[in-house]
Design an enzyme around this catalytic site. Structure first.
Site, short mmCIF file in Angstrom:
data_model
loop_
_atom_site.label_atom_id
_atom_site.label_comp_id
_atom_site.label_asym_id
_atom_site.label_seq_id
_atom_site.Cartn_x
_atom_site.Cartn_y
_atom_site.Cartn_z
N HIS A 1 -0.61 -3.96 18.84
CA HIS A 1 -1.32 -3.47 17.65
C HIS A 1 -2.84 -3.50 17.86
O HIS A 1 -3.53 -2.50 17.65
CB HIS A 1 -0.90 -4.35 16.46
CG HIS A 1 -1.54 -4.02 15.15
ND1 HIS A 1 -0.83 -3.56 14.07
CD2 HIS A 1 -2.83 -4.10 14.73
CE1 HIS A 1 -1.65 -3.36 13.04
NE2 HIS A 1 -2.88 -3.68 13.42
N GLU A 2 -3.33 -4.64 18.30
CA GLU A 2 -4.79 -4.75 18.45
C GLU A 2 -5.30 -3.78 19.53
O GLU A 2 -6.35 -3.18 19.36
CB GLU A 2 -5.19 -6.18 18.79
CG GLU A 2 -4.91 -7.20 17.69
CD GLU A 2 -5.43 -6.79 16.33
OE1 GLU A 2 -6.47 -6.12 16.25
OE2 GLU A 2 -4.78 -7.14 15.32
N HIS B 1 -5.70 -0.38 18.24
CA HIS B 1 -6.99 -0.21 17.56
C HIS B 1 -8.05 0.11 18.61
O HIS B 1 -8.85 1.02 18.46
CB HIS B 1 -7.41 -1.50 16.85
CG HIS B 1 -6.71 -1.74 15.54
ND1 HIS B 1 -6.49 -0.77 14.59
CD2 HIS B 1 -6.23 -2.88 14.99
CE1 HIS B 1 -5.88 -1.30 13.53
NE2 HIS B 1 -5.71 -2.58 13.75
N HIS C 1 -4.74 2.03 10.92
CA HIS C 1 -3.40 1.68 10.44
C HIS C 1 -2.64 2.91 9.95
O HIS C 1 -3.21 3.82 9.36
CB HIS C 1 -3.50 0.65 9.31
CG HIS C 1 -3.95 -0.69 9.81
ND1 HIS C 1 -4.83 -1.49 9.14
CD2 HIS C 1 -3.61 -1.35 10.93
CE1 HIS C 1 -5.03 -2.60 9.83
NE2 HIS C 1 -4.31 -2.54 10.93
N TYR D 1 1.55 -1.73 8.06
CA TYR D 1 1.66 -3.04 7.40
C TYR D 1 3.06 -3.26 6.84
O TYR D 1 3.71 -2.32 6.44
CB TYR D 1 0.70 -3.10 6.22
CG TYR D 1 -0.70 -3.58 6.52
CD1 TYR D 1 -1.13 -3.84 7.81
CD2 TYR D 1 -1.60 -3.75 5.49
CE1 TYR D 1 -2.42 -4.26 8.04
CE2 TYR D 1 -2.89 -4.17 5.72
CZ TYR D 1 -3.30 -4.43 7.00
OH TYR D 1 -4.57 -4.84 7.23
ZN LIG Z 1 -4.66 -3.77 12.46
#
Ligand SMILES: [Zn+2]
Length: 293
Positions: free
Chosen positions: A188-189, A192, A198, A247
């Protein structure tokens, strides 16, 4: 304990997810402690050795997904801690207003802090290896490149800038962000870092999810902002409930019995932390114009 730590990890946004186009960039997922300001460049960085081939090929898969979402990364557990004065920086207020840029040649030079255990190094290296096996992105030890990431523990949870911002840029992976059974947090990071925000912030998200902001404290609502088509692109690819950039349903819920994010189509699980979805990979490859993988 490990679970609790991990929980703090899930990203809240400062910068992040999914698509790139002219947006600033700090995507911070969770701040376990109160960050005074968006963490720009941490001081006292001490570089460790570059990750080795052996670490890249270490097998963490035996434990991946061992714990089900409800047993492990409970935003529920995490919530009270974040709740007490933790600041979630919102993209609007604190994002850097420069154009988000891709990494040339799909190559991200990195340095990694000396502060990681060998197990943590293996998890990080294994995730990089997955990127390299499944997409054309590459992580290379930084030599003289002007633009690169510094992977380290900031004490402020898990966060990254969105895309390349120029110069050295930090990626924070605290202890709670690195678990062999939930490598999706590292995935996930780094997504980014590659330039993605997101998933639930997409311009078209209202067709796919409803967001109950009444169940989110004011200071966290920025994490549910919808971005415009002038800020990000969906790359023409479908909304993905299963994205590692989505999320969970109860992220930042004040009342844990009531979901914050509700799927409008079917009853998919939201917020998985295991790793790339098929669409995540397609999006990465499209963003970077990968020829084959
Ligand atoms: Zn995030």
């Amino acid at each position: 304990m490990a679970h609790k730590l991990l929980i703090m990890v899930i990203c809240a946004v400062i910068i992040g997810g999914g698509f790139v186009s002219g947006m600033p960039s700090l995507a911070s997922d969770y701040y376990p402690i109160r960050p005074p300001r968006p963490p720009l460049l941490q001081e006292n960085f001490e570089a460790g050795d570059p990750l080795t081939e052996e670490e890249f090929h270490s097998d963490i898969s035996s434990k991946t997904g061992e714990m089900e979402l409800d047993d492990s990364i409970l935003w529920d557990n995490q919530h009270p801690e974040l709740h007490e004065g933790d600041v979630m920086l919102s993209s609007g207020k604190n994002a850097i207003l420069s154009t988000v840029r891709l990494w040339p040649n799909a190559t991200i030079p990195y340095v990694i802090s000396s502060g990681y255990t060998s197990t943590q190094r293996k998890v990080i290296a294994s995730v990089m290896n997955i990127y390299q096996n499944k997409t054309c992105l590459r992580f290379v030890p930084r030599t003289t490149q002007a633009n690169y990431i510094r992977i380290q523990k900031s004490g402020r949870g898990c966060w990254s800038y969105v895309g390349r911002i120029g110069g050295a840029q930090d990626v924070s992976l605290d202890d709670g962000c690195i678990a062999s059974w939930a490598p999706g947090v590292v995935v996930h990071e780094l997504m980014h870092t590659a330039g993605f925000w997101h998933e639930h912030m997409r311009p078209d998200r209202d067709k796919y999810v409803s967001i109950n902001l009444n169940n989110v404290r004011q200071e966290y609502r920025g994490n549910f902002n919808k971005m415009s088509t002038t800020q990000v692109t969906t790359l023409g690819l479908a909304y993905d409930y299963g994205s590692v950039m989505h999320y969970p349903a109860r992220a930042f819920a004040v009342d844990r019995r009531i979901p914050v994010i509700k799927a409008l189509i079917g009853s998919p699980v939201l917020g998985q932390q295991k790793g790339f979805s098929t669409l995540d990979l397609q999006k990465l490859k499209k963003l970077y114009s990968c020829k084959s993988r």
